[in-house]
Write an enzyme that holds these catalytic residues in place. Structure first.
Site, mmCIF file in Angstrom:
data_model
loop_
_atom_site.group_PDB
_atom_site.id
_atom_site.type_symbol
_atom_site.label_atom_id
_atom_site.label_comp_id
_atom_site.label_asym_id
_atom_site.label_seq_id
_atom_site.Cartn_x
_atom_site.Cartn_y
_atom_site.Cartn_z
ATOM 1 N N ARG A 60 35.091 -70.899 -14.944
ATOM 2 C CA ARG A 60 35.339 -69.705 -14.118
ATOM 3 C C ARG A 60 35.255 -68.432 -14.947
ATOM 4 O O ARG A 60 34.884 -67.371 -14.442
ATOM 5 C CB ARG A 60 36.716 -69.832 -13.439
ATOM 6 N N ASP A 185 27.929 -47.573 -4.751
ATOM 7 C CA ASP A 185 27.231 -48.765 -4.286
ATOM 8 C C ASP A 185 25.742 -48.459 -4.430
ATOM 9 O O ASP A 185 25.195 -47.635 -3.697
ATOM 10 C CB ASP A 185 27.611 -49.047 -2.828
ATOM 11 N N LYS A 210 20.642 -58.745 -2.326
ATOM 12 C CA LYS A 210 19.508 -57.984 -1.798
ATOM 13 C C LYS A 210 18.322 -58.054 -2.761
ATOM 14 O O LYS A 210 17.690 -59.078 -2.863
ATOM 15 C CB LYS A 210 19.951 -56.541 -1.505
HETATM 16 C C1 LIG Z 1 24.731 -56.166 1.906
HETATM 17 C C2 LIG Z 1 25.425 -55.032 1.292
HETATM 18 C C3 LIG Z 1 26.621 -55.221 0.623
HETATM 19 C C4 LIG Z 1 27.340 -56.541 0.594
HETATM 20 O O1 LIG Z 1 26.637 -57.546 -0.032
HETATM 21 P P1 LIG Z 1 26.952 -59.079 0.346
HETATM 22 O O2 LIG Z 1 26.317 -59.835 -0.761
HETATM 23 O O3 LIG Z 1 26.321 -59.300 1.688
HETATM 24 O O4 LIG Z 1 28.421 -59.243 0.391
HETATM 25 C C5 LIG Z 1 27.202 -54.132 0.015
HETATM 26 N N1 LIG Z 1 26.638 -52.918 0.070
HETATM 27 C C6 LIG Z 1 25.494 -52.697 0.715
HETATM 28 C C7 LIG Z 1 24.929 -51.325 0.746
HETATM 29 C C8 LIG Z 1 24.849 -53.741 1.355
HETATM 30 O O5 LIG Z 1 23.723 -53.516 2.032
#
Ligand SMILES: *Cc1c(COP(=O)(O)O)cnc(C)c1O
Length: 398
Positions: A60, A185, A210
């Site tokens: 972990r 983000d 993504k």
């Molecule tokens: C999809 C997304 C997330 C979250 O990612 P997950 O892997 O689906 O939890 C966070 N920020 C943005 C801008 C996103 O498009």
């Protein structure tokens, strides 16, 4: 190559984190499936409990598989450290908890990814952290919202669904003057198109799910930090018991190696689709910061070096049957959450319901497109047929 510092981001993400000659010359790092990690002696066991231990102590807490991916991401961002977690959402939750405590105040952009809002409203609130949402275009005006207990400013550019660009350097300058931490983000920008640390950000979260993964088959997130914040972030991830599985880490690292070339195609297709949609009579507005018509185009040009394949457009008001006829007959655009994979997607969104500091006043339906890697002529033809169906259904409903 261990640490190709000083080279372009696209060069770093090909080479960083790999040590082929530690693994018989094999180009990619091996996948270590591990919980127990054995120590060879009492002395090493005792040293492995210390914070500065450089080896591996428990699955972990890190394996050569996770370390190699994290090193690659840190090098890509020019960050002191990066830590992989189980989803993009986990990266957001852990990063916020790493810098906030009871009694603190956090400023969050009104355009934030919706689950981020939910985390602030439903989790941070329970632990005594107050959230104030702010206009994403506030810039240096954020000074007016800073309180004596404002500990963090959370940014996201462009805005989720709505694609406002934020003046992050201006926001960071104010935040730092008040002793607040700046988070962003950067899932849309990625390290390739938004150099977050150079723009004043202290902690970057990115949904690896993504573009880094890029193939719609992995859930993962990563938090990259400056040296000042890296220990607190790593400690918080550890307290949450959060980690990623070895096969997913392997796939994410493999995705990283081709991200730059994939993104070029996502970007080109996205811009081409945005331009084409701008010329359609059924469309009220196209929300893509790479278009000269976008209100933040100049800011995007100043701070970003490119776009990805994600943008939105707003239809002129139409009957629901016409919207369904448009969406249901598309053959190349899947309807589903997430983005950043090789395939194109389309999804209806409703920003009105998600805002508190600002309002969303477009009367028509917003649709978010992810431009995949397909041939652009095919992507356009599919939308073109969609508009034919839309118009036929609208006429039938009239
Ligand atoms: C999809 C997304 C997330 C979250 O990612 P997950 O892997 O689906 O939890 C966070 N920020 C943005 C801008 C996103 O498009």
């Amino acid at each position: 190559m261990d640490d190709p510092k000083g080279m372009a981001t696209r060069t770093r993400l090909v080479h960083a984190g790999r040590r082929p000659h530690d693994n018989h010359g094999v180009v990619n790092p091996p996948v270590y499936h591990a919980s127990t990690i054995l120590q060879p002696s009492l002395a090493v066991w005792e040293s492995s409990r210390k914070a500065d231990f450089k080896g591996y102590r428990y699955g972990r807490a890190g394996t050569p598989t996770s370390r190699s991916f994290e090193e690659a991401v840190a090098a890509m961002y020019g960050a002191a450290d990066a830590v992989a977690v189980s989803s993009g959402m986990a990266s957001i939750a852990c990063a916020l908890m790493a810098v906030l405590k009871a009694g603190d105040h956090v400023l969050v952009t009104d355009s934030a990814y919706y689950p981020t809002r939910k985390f602030c409203d439903q989790m941070l609130a329970r632990f005594g952290v107050e959230t104030t949402y702010y206009d994403p275009r506030i810039g240096a005006g954020i000074a007016g919202l800073m309180k004596s207990n404002t500990r963090a400013v959370y940014t996201e550019a462009p805005g989720s669904l709505t694609f406002e660009i934020q003046d992050i350097p201006a926001i960071a300058e104010v935040a730092h003057a008040h002793g607040a931490v700046v988070l962003t983000d950067n899932t849309w920008g990625t390290a390739l198109h938004f150099d977050a640390f150079a723009k004043g950000v202290d902690i970057v979260v990115e949904a690896v799910t993504k573009y880094i993964c890029g193939h719609s088959d992995v859930m993962m997130g990563v938090i990259a930090s400056t040296a000042e914040h890296a220990p607190a972030v790593r400690a918080m991830v550890g307290l949450h018991g959060n980690c990623s599985g070895p096969d997913d880490l392997y796939l994410a690292q493999r995705g990283l190696r081709t991200m730059a070339v994939r993104l070029k195609q996502n970007e080109a297709n996205g811009l081409e689709l945005a331009r084409w949609l701008e010329g359609r009579p059924e469309v009220a507005t196209v929300l893509h910061p790479g278009l000269p018509s976008h209100p933040d185009h100049a800011l995007w040009q100043r701070d970003f070096t490119g776009a990805c394949g994600l943008f939105s457009f707003v239809l002129k008001p139409l009957p629901r049957a016409a919207l369904a006829a448009f969406l249901d007959g598309l053959t190349l655009y899947g309807m589903g959450a997430s983005w950043g994979g090789f395939e194109s997607l389309i999804l209806p969104g409703d920003p009105k319901a998600l805002r508190t500091a600002t309002s969303w006043d477009e009367p028509g339906q917003l649709l978010r497109i992810h431009a995949g890697l397909e041939e652009i002529a095919d992507l356009i033809a599919d939308l073109d047929s969609g508009f034919e169906r839309l118009n036929a259904a609208a006429r039938a409903a009239a």
